[in-house]
Design a protein around this motif. Structure first.
Motif, PDB file in Angstrom:
ATOM      1  N   ASP A 220       0.773  -1.153  -0.108  1.00 50.20           N
ATOM      2  CA  ASP A 220      -0.091  -0.204   0.135  1.00 50.20           C
ATOM      3  C   ASP A 220       0.981   1.269   0.073  1.00 50.20           C
ATOM      4  OD1 ASP A 220      -2.206  -1.539  -0.189  1.00 50.20           O
ATOM      5  OD2 ASP A 220      -2.587  -1.352   2.062  1.00 50.20           O
ATOM      6  N   ARG A 221       2.051   1.131   0.558  1.00 50.35           N
ATOM      7  CA  ARG A 221       2.900   2.336   0.796  1.00 50.35           C
ATOM      8  C   ARG A 221       3.555   2.596  -0.713  1.00 50.35           C
ATOM      9  NH1 ARG A 221       8.482   3.138   4.443  1.00 50.35           N
ATOM     10  NH2 ARG A 221       8.887   4.998   3.607  1.00 50.35           N
ATOM     11  N   VAL A 222       3.873   1.594  -1.430  1.00 52.03           N
ATOM     12  CA  VAL A 222       4.212   1.627  -2.717  1.00 52.03           C
ATOM     13  C   VAL A 222       3.336   2.433  -3.739  1.00 52.03           C
ATOM     14  CG1 VAL A 222       5.094   0.442  -4.856  1.00 52.03           C
ATOM     15  CG2 VAL A 222       5.923  -0.034  -2.497  1.00 52.03           C
ATOM     16  N   LEU A 223       1.958   1.642  -3.391  1.00 53.04           N
ATOM     17  CA  LEU A 223       0.917   2.323  -4.321  1.00 53.04           C
ATOM     18  C   LEU A 223       0.550   3.745  -4.222  1.00 53.04           C
ATOM     19  CD1 LEU A 223      -1.664  -0.648  -4.217  1.00 53.04           C
ATOM     20  CD2 LEU A 223      -0.125  -0.033  -6.066  1.00 53.04           C
ATOM     21  N   ALA A 224       0.635   4.002  -2.783  1.00 52.49           N
ATOM     22  CA  ALA A 224       0.250   5.458  -2.431  1.00 52.49           C
ATOM     23  C   ALA A 224       1.371   6.535  -2.964  1.00 52.49           C
ATOM     24  CB  ALA A 224       0.336   5.725  -0.848  1.00 52.49           C
ATOM     25  N   ARG A 225       2.468   5.928  -3.390  1.00 53.14           N
ATOM     26  CA  ARG A 225       3.813   6.863  -3.643  1.00 53.14           C
ATOM     27  C   ARG A 225       3.909   6.786  -5.375  1.00 53.14           C
ATOM     28  NH1 ARG A 225       8.615   6.495   0.830  1.00 53.14           N
ATOM     29  NH2 ARG A 225       7.360   7.465   2.574  1.00 53.14           N
ATOM     30  N   LEU A 226       2.901   6.051  -6.108  1.00 53.78           N
ATOM     31  CA  LEU A 226       3.220   6.054  -7.478  1.00 53.78           C
ATOM     32  C   LEU A 226       2.490   7.452  -7.918  1.00 53.78           C
ATOM     33  CD1 LEU A 226       1.623   2.562  -8.247  1.00 53.78           C
ATOM     34  CD2 LEU A 226       4.161   3.309  -8.381  1.00 53.78           C
ATOM     35  N   PRO A 227       3.212   7.900  -9.098  1.00 56.71           N
ATOM     36  CA  PRO A 227       2.969   9.232  -9.432  1.00 56.71           C
ATOM     37  C   PRO A 227       1.340   9.629  -9.649  1.00 56.71           C
ATOM     38  CG  PRO A 227       4.873   8.279 -10.919  1.00 56.71           C
ATOM     39  CD  PRO A 227       4.042   7.399  -9.939  1.00 56.71           C
ATOM     40  N   TRP A 228       0.643   8.725 -10.566  1.00 56.70           N
ATOM     41  CA  TRP A 228      -0.710   9.196 -10.866  1.00 56.70           C
ATOM     42  C   TRP A 228      -1.550   8.356  -9.811  1.00 56.70           C
ATOM     43  CZ3 TRP A 228      -4.814   6.391 -12.122  1.00 56.70           C
ATOM     44  CH2 TRP A 228      -5.953   7.370 -12.469  1.00 56.70           C
ATOM     45  N   GLY A 230      -1.038   6.972  -6.900  1.00 55.91           N
ATOM     46  CA  GLY A 230      -0.975   7.447  -5.666  1.00 55.91           C
ATOM     47  C   GLY A 230      -1.860   8.535  -5.186  1.00 55.91           C
ATOM     48  N   GLU A 231      -1.712   9.534  -6.285  1.00 53.06           N
ATOM     49  CA  GLU A 231      -2.748  10.724  -5.696  1.00 53.06           C
ATOM     50  C   GLU A 231      -4.209  10.510  -5.795  1.00 53.06           C
ATOM     51  OE1 GLU A 231      -3.517  15.124  -7.744  1.00 53.06           O
ATOM     52  OE2 GLU A 231      -2.105  13.931  -8.875  1.00 53.06           O
ATOM     53  N   VAL A 232      -4.642   9.526  -6.840  1.00 54.22           N
ATOM     54  CA  VAL A 232      -6.002   9.200  -6.584  1.00 54.22           C
ATOM     55  C   VAL A 232      -6.345   8.597  -5.470  1.00 54.22           C
ATOM     56  CG1 VAL A 232      -7.692   7.740  -7.773  1.00 54.22           C
ATOM     57  CG2 VAL A 232      -6.157   9.201  -9.175  1.00 54.22           C
ATOM     58  N   LEU A 233      -5.406   7.348  -4.968  1.00 52.62           N
ATOM     59  CA  LEU A 233      -5.605   6.626  -3.899  1.00 52.62           C
ATOM     60  C   LEU A 233      -5.598   7.887  -2.550  1.00 52.62           C
ATOM     61  CD1 LEU A 233      -3.334   3.681  -4.508  1.00 52.62           C
ATOM     62  CD2 LEU A 233      -5.801   3.771  -4.345  1.00 52.62           C
ATOM     63  N   THR A 234      -4.713   8.797  -2.290  1.00 48.93           N
ATOM     64  CA  THR A 234      -4.759   9.713  -1.217  1.00 48.93           C
ATOM     65  C   THR A 234      -5.787  10.275  -1.178  1.00 48.93           C
ATOM     66  OG1 THR A 234      -2.304   9.641  -1.519  1.00 48.93           O
ATOM     67  CG2 THR A 234      -3.282  11.547  -0.249  1.00 48.93           C
ATOM     68  N   ARG A 235      -6.319  10.864  -2.333  1.00 50.00           N
ATOM     69  CA  ARG A 235      -7.711  11.687  -2.465  1.00 50.00           C
ATOM     70  C   ARG A 235      -8.605  10.918  -2.116  1.00 50.00           C
ATOM     71  NH1 ARG A 235      -7.671  16.566  -5.078  1.00 50.00           N
ATOM     72  NH2 ARG A 235      -5.936  17.372  -6.094  1.00 50.00           N
ATOM     73  N   THR A 236      -8.872   9.579  -2.297  1.00 50.55           N
ATOM     74  CA  THR A 236      -9.966   8.759  -2.089  1.00 50.55           C
ATOM     75  C   THR A 236      -9.892   8.531  -0.376  1.00 50.55           C
ATOM     76  OG1 THR A 236      -9.913   7.858  -4.233  1.00 50.55           O
ATOM     77  CG2 THR A 236     -11.221   6.646  -2.374  1.00 50.55           C
ATOM     78  N   ALA A 237      -8.628   8.295   0.023  1.00 54.47           N
ATOM     79  CA  ALA A 237      -8.354   7.859   1.432  1.00 54.47           C
ATOM     80  C   ALA A 237      -8.638   9.327   2.173  1.00 54.47           C
ATOM     81  CB  ALA A 237      -7.072   7.735   1.699  1.00 54.47           C
ATOM     82  N   VAL A 238      -8.255  10.479   1.820  1.00 55.38           N
ATOM     83  CA  VAL A 238      -8.659  11.846   2.519  1.00 55.38           C
ATOM     84  C   VAL A 238      -9.999  11.989   2.676  1.00 55.38           C
ATOM     85  CG1 VAL A 238      -8.481  14.179   2.383  1.00 55.38           C
ATOM     86  CG2 VAL A 238      -6.423  12.782   2.225  1.00 55.38           C
ATOM     87  N   ALA A 239     -10.935  11.657   1.754  1.00 54.22           N
ATOM     88  CA  ALA A 239     -12.162  11.727   1.460  1.00 54.22           C
ATOM     89  C   ALA A 239     -12.983  10.961   2.543  1.00 54.22           C
ATOM     90  CB  ALA A 239     -12.685  11.738   0.116  1.00 54.22           C
ATOM     91  N   ALA A 240     -12.509   9.622   2.512  1.00 59.64           N
ATOM     92  CA  ALA A 240     -13.022   8.784   3.333  1.00 59.64           C
ATOM     93  C   ALA A 240     -12.907   9.083   4.869  1.00 59.64           C
ATOM     94  CB  ALA A 240     -12.479   7.124   3.170  1.00 59.64           C
ATOM     95  N   TRP A 270      -1.258   1.806   4.696  1.00 56.27           N
ATOM     96  CA  TRP A 270      -0.138   2.495   4.982  1.00 56.27           C
ATOM     97  C   TRP A 270      -0.672   4.007   5.493  1.00 56.27           C
ATOM     98  CZ3 TRP A 270       2.029   6.706   2.529  1.00 56.27           C
ATOM     99  CH2 TRP A 270       3.276   7.356   3.171  1.00 56.27           C
ATOM    100  N   LEU A 271      -1.241   4.450   4.680  1.00 57.65           N
ATOM    101  CA  LEU A 271      -2.279   5.848   5.087  1.00 57.65           C
ATOM    102  C   LEU A 271      -2.908   5.776   6.127  1.00 57.65           C
ATOM    103  CD1 LEU A 271      -3.328   6.667   1.387  1.00 57.65           C
ATOM    104  CD2 LEU A 271      -1.474   7.999   2.530  1.00 57.65           C
ATOM    105  N   ALA A 272      -3.681   4.668   6.608  1.00 55.80           N
ATOM    106  CA  ALA A 272      -4.432   4.402   7.637  1.00 55.80           C
ATOM    107  C   ALA A 272      -3.407   4.324   8.849  1.00 55.80           C
ATOM    108  CB  ALA A 272      -5.093   3.253   7.797  1.00 55.80           C
TER     109      ALA A 272
END
Length: 371
Positions: A220-228, A230-240, A270-272
């Motif tokens: 999950d940490r690797v996915l969250a740091r991918l260029p595009w 990762g941004e989508v995953l971070t925005r979705t996580a922040v929304a939740a 990882w974000l959690a």
């Protein structure tokens, strides 16, 4: 559960010496969806406001044929035994999110359970709508990819072997592209079972690694740091996170209790884990805005909005706005990617089909030209 069994036996005059769980098939009941929970919470709020007793209201609320109906009898039994609604729901952790029980507990303490249920219904409905939009944006590309794979498999597995028998009778020198396609078809046909087993084994191995806390968090940490992505995953996580935290804070849940529950609503482990670290800073007396900034996981714009909400005593409203903006941004990104992915998949499928057709018909055309 063991506690309930012990209580029943002791109330009947028995003495429990030992107990062990008997053999039983695994439960197939699925987790209650946000859509079902939103309907259930909204109807339960209306019934309680109308003065309907809790047991009757629970029997009437929700879809009687939905997934929630399978756990309703257990809830009714616990209510009749004297437990509160939040305690009854906490005993079903596989069916209900932890934030639901915390919100209901705060509503029971404040005497505003119907209002809390109504806010929970609205929160779950918004989360369900966001999840539906995300799935809709990804559904068509996924279906198109499966269709392309099926078409290519049909060509390699059925069409190419049929042409191979015809081309073998000509005894002519085959073009390079034809030999490649025939070799690929022959390998796929002779090792089909091995290929399927390898794919299934790889999928099972990846799924097992993802379920492990250490490797799953690292992935999950690797996915969250991918260029595009990762941004989508971070925005979705922040929304939740912001939507759940805003709902709990609006329901008078203490911040130190609401923060870990909101972090649990984030799909990325990882974000959690980074968001759960905010709780310890807040417990030590640090402000929410400084704790969020120290976590170094949320975008700067979100940190500023949280700081403004904390300073103006409008934190629930500001968190709701953060959830709305971040959810819309993630949805826009996914829709844009979907619009680009659809023609890309069509082009790839077209090229693959063209290569197979050219490889099969080219020898026939060359043979006809020599006659």
């Amino acid at each position: 559960d063991p506690e309930e069994l012990r209580a029943r036996l002791e109330s009947a005059g028995g003495v429990v010496l030992s107990m062990r769980r008997g053999f039983s098939l695994p439960r197939l009941a699925a987790r209650v969806t946000d859509e079902d929970l939103a309907l259930w919470a909204g109807e339960l709020a209306v019934l309680l406001r109308a003065g309907v007793p809790m047991v009757e209201a629970l029997s009437m609320a929700g879809d009687p044929h939905g997934a929630l109906a399978t756990v309703t009898p257990a809830l009714l039994q616990r209510i009749q035994e004297g437990r509160s609604l939040s305690q009854a729901i906490s005993a079903e952790p596989g069916a209900f999110p932890a934030a639901l029980a915390a919100g209901l507990s705060a509503g029971e303490r404040s005497g505003e359970l119907p209002s809390v249920l109504q806010r929970l219904s609205e929160h779950l409905e918004r989360r369900s709508i966001l999840a539906d939009r995300v799935r809709s944006a990804l559904l068509y590309p996924a279906v198109l990819a499966m269709l392309a794979t099926a078409v290519l498999g049909f060509l390699i597995g059925y069409v190419v072997p049929s042409f191979a028998a015809v081309l073998a009778d000509t005894h002519a020198q085959l073009p390079t592209v034809t030999r490649w396609v025939l070799a690929a078809s022959g390998f796929a046909g002779s090792h089909a079972l091995t290929i399927v087993v390898c794919i299934a084994g790889a999928a099972a191995g990846i799924a097992t690694l993802c379920r492990r806390p250490d490797t799953g968090t690292a992935l999950d940490r690797v996915l969250a740091r991918l260029p595009w992505l990762g941004e989508v995953l971070t925005r979705t996580a922040v929304a939740a996170w912001s939507q759940t935290l805003g709902m709990l804070v609006a329901g008078a849940v203490p911040l130190v209790e609401a923060l870990p529950l909101a972090a649990g609503a984030v799909g990325n482990r990882w974000l959690a884990s980074r968001l759960r670290a905010i709780t310890s800073d807040v417990e030590q007396g640090e402000g929410l805005a400084r704790a969020v900034a120290r976590a170094a996981v949320l975008p700067e714009r979100v940190v500023r909005m949280v700081a403004v909400g904390a300073e103006t005593a409008e934190l629930p409203h500001m968190l709701e706005q953060v959830a709305r903006l971040e959810g819309q941004a993630a949805q826009s990104r996914l829709e844009a990617a979907s619009r680009l992915l659809e023609p890309a998949l069509m082009i790839v499928m077209g090229i693959a089909v063209a290569i197979v057709l050219v490889a099969m018909f080219l020898p026939i055309v060359e043979l006809a030209a020599t006659l």
